[in-house]
Design a protein around this motif. Structure first.
Motif, PDB file in Angstrom:
ATOM      1  N   SER A 157       0.803  -1.219   0.000  1.00  0.00           N
ATOM      2  CA  SER A 157       0.000   0.000   0.000  1.00  0.00           C
ATOM      3  C   SER A 157       0.839   1.273   0.000  1.00  0.00           C
ATOM      4  O   SER A 157       0.284   2.363  -0.063  1.00  0.00           O
ATOM      5  CB  SER A 157      -0.949   0.010   1.209  1.00  0.00           C
ATOM      6  OG  SER A 157      -0.227  -0.164   2.406  1.00  0.00           O
ATOM      7  N   VAL A 158       2.162   1.151   0.103  1.00  0.00           N
ATOM      8  CA  VAL A 158       3.009   2.342  -0.011  1.00  0.00           C
ATOM      9  C   VAL A 158       3.469   2.408  -1.463  1.00  0.00           C
ATOM     10  O   VAL A 158       4.392   1.708  -1.880  1.00  0.00           O
ATOM     11  CB  VAL A 158       4.201   2.290   0.962  1.00  0.00           C
ATOM     12  CG1 VAL A 158       5.085   3.528   0.800  1.00  0.00           C
ATOM     13  CG2 VAL A 158       3.700   2.187   2.404  1.00  0.00           C
ATOM     14  N   TYR A 159       2.785   3.243  -2.231  1.00  0.00           N
ATOM     15  CA  TYR A 159       2.945   3.266  -3.687  1.00  0.00           C
ATOM     16  C   TYR A 159       4.395   3.498  -4.095  1.00  0.00           C
ATOM     17  O   TYR A 159       4.926   2.804  -4.969  1.00  0.00           O
ATOM     18  CB  TYR A 159       2.049   4.352  -4.273  1.00  0.00           C
ATOM     19  CG  TYR A 159       2.103   4.454  -5.775  1.00  0.00           C
ATOM     20  CD1 TYR A 159       1.312   3.637  -6.579  1.00  0.00           C
ATOM     21  CD2 TYR A 159       2.951   5.369  -6.405  1.00  0.00           C
ATOM     22  CE1 TYR A 159       1.366   3.718  -7.966  1.00  0.00           C
ATOM     23  CE2 TYR A 159       3.018   5.460  -7.776  1.00  0.00           C
ATOM     24  CZ  TYR A 159       2.224   4.636  -8.555  1.00  0.00           C
ATOM     25  OH  TYR A 159       2.295   4.723  -9.917  1.00  0.00           O
ATOM     26  N   SER A 160       5.049   4.472  -3.463  1.00  0.00           N
ATOM     27  CA  SER A 160       6.403   4.828  -3.879  1.00  0.00           C
ATOM     28  C   SER A 160       7.371   3.676  -3.667  1.00  0.00           C
ATOM     29  O   SER A 160       8.211   3.372  -4.528  1.00  0.00           O
ATOM     30  CB  SER A 160       6.884   6.068  -3.113  1.00  0.00           C
ATOM     31  OG  SER A 160       6.816   5.856  -1.709  1.00  0.00           O
ATOM     32  N   LEU A 161       7.267   2.998  -2.524  1.00  0.00           N
ATOM     33  CA  LEU A 161       8.176   1.887  -2.239  1.00  0.00           C
ATOM     34  C   LEU A 161       7.908   0.693  -3.141  1.00  0.00           C
ATOM     35  O   LEU A 161       8.840   0.077  -3.666  1.00  0.00           O
ATOM     36  CB  LEU A 161       8.044   1.464  -0.773  1.00  0.00           C
ATOM     37  CG  LEU A 161       8.703   2.365   0.268  1.00  0.00           C
ATOM     38  CD1 LEU A 161       8.441   1.836   1.674  1.00  0.00           C
ATOM     39  CD2 LEU A 161      10.201   2.489   0.028  1.00  0.00           C
ATOM     40  N   MET A 162       6.634   0.354  -3.330  1.00  0.00           N
ATOM     41  CA  MET A 162       6.305  -0.791  -4.183  1.00  0.00           C
ATOM     42  C   MET A 162       6.766  -0.569  -5.617  1.00  0.00           C
ATOM     43  O   MET A 162       7.305  -1.479  -6.262  1.00  0.00           O
ATOM     44  CB  MET A 162       4.802  -1.056  -4.133  1.00  0.00           C
ATOM     45  CG  MET A 162       4.323  -1.683  -2.845  1.00  0.00           C
ATOM     46  SD  MET A 162       4.939  -3.367  -2.594  1.00  0.00           S
ATOM     47  CE  MET A 162       3.990  -4.274  -3.823  1.00  0.00           C
ATOM     48  N   SER A 163       6.551   0.639  -6.116  1.00  0.00           N
ATOM     49  CA  SER A 163       6.982   0.937  -7.481  1.00  0.00           C
ATOM     50  C   SER A 163       8.496   0.850  -7.602  1.00  0.00           C
ATOM     51  O   SER A 163       9.034   0.340  -8.587  1.00  0.00           O
ATOM     52  CB  SER A 163       6.492   2.327  -7.894  1.00  0.00           C
ATOM     53  OG  SER A 163       5.084   2.368  -7.910  1.00  0.00           O
ATOM     54  N   ARG A 164       9.192   1.337  -6.573  1.00  0.00           N
ATOM     55  CA  ARG A 164      10.651   1.315  -6.610  1.00  0.00           C
ATOM     56  C   ARG A 164      11.175  -0.129  -6.568  1.00  0.00           C
ATOM     57  O   ARG A 164      12.108  -0.485  -7.289  1.00  0.00           O
ATOM     58  CB  ARG A 164      11.209   2.108  -5.425  1.00  0.00           C
ATOM     59  CG  ARG A 164      12.718   2.363  -5.491  1.00  0.00           C
ATOM     60  CD  ARG A 164      13.187   3.188  -4.312  1.00  0.00           C
ATOM     61  NE  ARG A 164      12.456   4.440  -4.235  1.00  0.00           N
ATOM     62  CZ  ARG A 164      11.930   4.921  -3.112  1.00  0.00           C
ATOM     63  NH1 ARG A 164      12.039   4.241  -1.994  1.00  0.00           N
ATOM     64  NH2 ARG A 164      11.301   6.081  -3.119  1.00  0.00           N
ATOM     65  N   ILE A 165      10.580  -0.962  -5.730  1.00  0.00           N
ATOM     66  CA  ILE A 165      11.033  -2.347  -5.577  1.00  0.00           C
ATOM     67  C   ILE A 165      11.005  -3.090  -6.904  1.00  0.00           C
ATOM     68  O   ILE A 165      11.924  -3.861  -7.226  1.00  0.00           O
ATOM     69  CB  ILE A 165      10.168  -3.078  -4.529  1.00  0.00           C
ATOM     70  CG1 ILE A 165      10.493  -2.561  -3.122  1.00  0.00           C
ATOM     71  CG2 ILE A 165      10.378  -4.593  -4.596  1.00  0.00           C
ATOM     72  CD1 ILE A 165       9.485  -2.997  -2.059  1.00  0.00           C
TER      73      ILE A 165
END
Length: 450
Positions: A157-165
């Protein structure tokens, strides 16, 4: 790919999911593929949007493991995961699996002879628990996926972290995912369907208030339906009450995204929600450069959007910023701005403020409603708003259809009596001169037309 889901409980009854047939069919298709070849799908969406409910519904009749990554010691997490494996897969595990590297490696090996779905929820939390987990997963996946029959769903649910991963080229899991699902809010048609089911006598003011507060976010819809709150007065009574989930919601949704600099981000969002929508206005009030913050809010966090006049060049400096999420827009405009009143429990004061400003605040939301509605109809090649230098000749809606050479100009007012199509036509003269071969249509839209 847009997916939203909700499960509403009323009078202890589990009610239907709304408008989810295509999405569940997609998830079933991914599961079938994984019988032949391992699949890794990452699912991202803001908190409260319904990710977990969707996945539980899609795989309720399949062999499924569910791991929730809570903020706790890795060894304790692995104890919970091992118990889940034993319970769901009915297998004996010899020895101790105290690291996620060993748990995941065991499951990848097991999946060579046994097919199952593994859902890892709040996957981004491994970043704070043990960042090396992502490299460990990469090594195990790369070496064993060709023989594996696992359906791996990584949810966050943390968009920035998931996208970065998954999408940053320097991250271990970059390029490994075989699918990506971005869950978003309910459509307007689905919100109408919900209101028809639970509040048949709703009027358009109720629809606007419901859309304005929930923005189609599943959990907010669920909470208001459970409270039978549909009018703006009743909704405010639910939102502004002791122990209300809504009071700290903006902070809860965004604090992990922003980290230590959340104060500056919150201040910028509060100003945008209060109609300070240009960079110049924001910098003048905050007395600091905010370009970097605005860029990250737009491109990294996906919370604001940059709006230019329709047909303007991408390099145009005529830019306004809007908060994309309806609830967050409301939260920063009223709850965060008047947090002192919230902290002392003076909800009556805040209700008076909201009622005083409601007509003005809901006007742009009504414009957004009609733009979204027209987008969902699928009849136009381009839809947006328009204004000229100095905010002159503002036009609320411009919708172009390049196939039949037609263009619609729309004026949106809460009260139909305040719409003047003659004034609208006058404001469009400069823009229409560029579309002289298009058939122009001028329309007025109000609450009556919702």
């Amino acid at each position: 790919m847009t997916i939203t889901v909700i499960c509403i409980a009323i009078n202890a009854r589990i009610m239907k999911f709304y408008n989810r047939e295509k999405e569940i069919k997609l998830l079933h298709s991914i599961e079938k593929k994984s019988i032949q070849a391992a699949q890794m799908t990452f699912v991202v969406g803001r908190r409260r949007i319904g990710k977990t409910s969707l996945l539980a519904k899609a795989y309720q009749e399949h062999t499924m493991l569910y791991f929730f990554v809570a903020k706790k010691n890795e060894s304790l997490l692995c104890q919970e995961f091992v118990q889940e494996i034993r319970n769901k897969l009915q297998v004996e595990i010899f020895g101790e699996l105290k690291t996620f590297k060993s748990v995941f490696g065991y499951l990848m090996e097991l999946s060579k002879t046994m097919h199952f779905t593994l859902i890892i929820d709040e996957f981004q939390e491994f970043k704070t628990i043990n960042p090396s987990i992502y490299s460990d997963m990469q090594n195990s996946w790369d070496s064993q996926k060709d023989q594996s029959k696992i359906n791996l769903i990584l949810c966050g649910s943390v968009y920035s972290l998931m996208s970065r991963i998954f999408e940053h080229s320097k991250e271990p899991l970059f390029g490994r995912a075989t699918g990506r699902i971005h869950l978003k809010e309910f459509t307007i048609s689905t919100l109408k369907e919900i209101l028809i089911d639970y509040h048949k006598e709703f009027n358009n003011e109720d629809l606007l208030a419901f859309y304005l507060i929930t923005g189609g976010v599943a959990k907010y819809v669920e909470l208001l339906v459970q409270e039978n709150a549909f009018s703006i007065d009743h909704i405010l009574n639910v939102v502004l009450s002791d122990n209300s989930l809504f009071l700290d919601e903006g902070r809860n949704v965004l604090i992990d995204e922003f980290g230590k600099e959340y104060g500056n981000y919150f201040s910028i969002l509060s100003l945008i929600a209060s109609s300070k929508t240009s960079r110049l206005e924001i910098e003048s009030i905050m007395e600091m450069q905010v370009g970097g913050f605005l860029d990250r809010l737009e491109n990294e966090f996906g919370i604001i959007s940059k709006v230019r006049p329709i047909f303007a060049k991408p390099s145009s400096r005529s830019v306004k910023y809007h908060i994309k999420d309806n609830f967050l827009n409301f939260w920063f405009r009223f709850i965060y701005k008047y947090r002192s009143a919230v902290e002392i429990g003076n909800f009556d004061f805040l209700k008076k403020i909201i009622n005083r400003d409601y007509n003005t605040f809901s006007g742009p939301i009504l414009e957004k409603y009609f733009i979204e509605k027209m987008k969902q109809e699928g009849n136009y090649s381009n839809i947006g708003t328009y204004w000229e230098k100095g905010n002159q000749n503002e036009i609320d809606i411009v919708a172009l259809n390049e196939l039949d050479k037609s263009i619609i100009y729309g004026e949106v007012k809460r009260n139909k009596k305040n719409i003047s199509l003659g004034v609208l036509e006058k404001k469009t003269e400069k823009l229409q001169s560029k579309f002289s071969d298009y058939q122009a249509k001028y329309i007025g839209l109000s609450i009556e037309d919702m």
